[in-house]
Motif scaffolding. Structure first.
Motif, short mmCIF file in Angstrom:
data_model
loop_
_atom_site.label_atom_id
_atom_site.label_comp_id
_atom_site.label_asym_id
_atom_site.label_seq_id
_atom_site.Cartn_x
_atom_site.Cartn_y
_atom_site.Cartn_z
N ARG A 54 0.82 -1.22 0.00
CA ARG A 54 0.00 0.00 0.00
C ARG A 54 0.86 1.27 0.00
N LEU A 55 1.92 1.27 0.80
CA LEU A 55 2.78 2.46 0.90
C LEU A 55 3.82 2.52 -0.20
N GLY A 56 4.20 1.37 -0.69
CA GLY A 56 5.24 1.27 -1.70
C GLY A 56 6.57 0.91 -1.04
N PRO A 57 7.29 -0.04 -1.63
CA PRO A 57 8.54 -0.49 -1.02
C PRO A 57 9.59 0.62 -0.90
N THR A 58 9.59 1.55 -1.85
CA THR A 58 10.58 2.64 -1.79
C THR A 58 10.34 3.53 -0.57
N LEU A 59 9.08 3.89 -0.34
CA LEU A 59 8.75 4.72 0.83
C LEU A 59 9.07 3.99 2.12
N VAL A 60 8.73 2.71 2.19
CA VAL A 60 8.99 1.94 3.42
C VAL A 60 10.49 1.86 3.67
N ARG A 61 11.28 1.56 2.63
CA ARG A 61 12.74 1.50 2.81
C ARG A 61 13.29 2.84 3.27
N TRP A 62 12.81 3.93 2.66
CA TRP A 62 13.27 5.27 3.04
C TRP A 62 12.90 5.57 4.49
N PHE A 63 11.64 5.35 4.86
CA PHE A 63 11.17 5.65 6.21
C PHE A 63 11.94 4.85 7.26
N VAL A 64 12.09 3.55 7.01
CA VAL A 64 12.80 2.69 7.95
C VAL A 64 14.26 3.14 8.06
N GLY A 65 14.87 3.49 6.93
CA GLY A 65 16.25 3.96 6.96
C GLY A 65 16.41 5.25 7.74
N VAL A 66 15.48 6.18 7.56
CA VAL A 66 15.52 7.45 8.31
C VAL A 66 15.38 7.20 9.80
N LYS A 67 14.42 6.37 10.18
CA LYS A 67 14.20 6.09 11.60
C LYS A 67 15.40 5.39 12.22
N ARG A 68 15.99 4.45 11.51
CA ARG A 68 17.18 3.78 12.04
C ARG A 68 18.36 4.74 12.13
N GLY A 69 18.47 5.65 11.17
CA GLY A 69 19.51 6.68 11.24
C GLY A 69 19.31 7.60 12.44
N GLU A 70 18.07 7.97 12.70
CA GLU A 70 17.78 8.80 13.87
C GLU A 70 18.14 8.06 15.16
N MET A 71 17.78 6.77 15.22
CA MET A 71 18.10 5.99 16.42
C MET A 71 19.61 5.92 16.63
N ALA A 72 20.38 5.74 15.55
CA ALA A 72 21.84 5.67 15.67
C ALA A 72 22.40 7.01 16.13
N ALA A 73 21.90 8.11 15.56
CA ALA A 73 22.37 9.44 15.96
C ALA A 73 22.04 9.72 17.42
N LEU A 74 20.83 9.34 17.85
CA LEU A 74 20.44 9.54 19.24
C LEU A 74 21.31 8.71 20.18
N ALA A 75 21.58 7.49 19.81
CA ALA A 75 22.40 6.62 20.66
C ALA A 75 23.82 7.19 20.79
N THR A 76 24.36 7.71 19.69
CA THR A 76 25.70 8.30 19.73
C THR A 76 25.72 9.53 20.62
#
Length: 124
Positions: A54-76
């Motif tokens: 429904r959302l499209g694989p490109t959007l899901v990959r982008w969203f998940v990547g952004v959220k994981r990047g945010e989590m990594a930046a916050l952890a650092t």
């Protein structure tokens, strides 16, 4: 039909044609439990073929990547702030000739919360 995440009895979320949230396993007895962490939620989103379609694989990959990047930046950032606070507390204790104990643990927890709050607001 029971209440949905959008409020109401089955409409308003765009899920009307496929049984609403209840048809997806949530929203009631026997439903799938909600994820308990952001990482668990991201994994669930990636595994949900219907949502990916429904959302499209490109959007899901982008969203998940952004959220994981945010989590990594916050952890650092959290690690940097906590290391600095620990160093300050150890130096204070060395000068005083003793340990800080429970008050230091509370200070570390407050610093951890502040790090997450500060970094979260940067992403808004």
């Amino acid at each position: 039909a029971g209440e949905t995440a959008c409020g109401g009895g089955g409409g308003g979320c765009g899920w009307e044609g496929d049984g609403g949230w209840e048809g997806r396993g949530g929203g009631g007895a026997g439903g799938v439990p909600l994820p308990s962490s952001l990482e668990d939620a991201l994994k669930a989103l990636e595994a949900d073929e219907d949502m990916v379609r429904r959302l499209g694989p490109t959007l899901v990959r982008w969203f998940v990547g952004v959220k994981r990047g945010e989590m990594a930046a916050l952890a650092t950032k959290e690690a940097e702030l906590l290391e600095g606070l620990r160093d300050s507390l150890h130096e204070r204790d060395r000068r005083r000739g003793g340990a800080g104990g429970e008050a230091d643990e509370k200070a570390l927890e407050l610093a951890r919360r502040e790090a997450w709050r500060h970094m979260y607001l940067e992403f808004l």
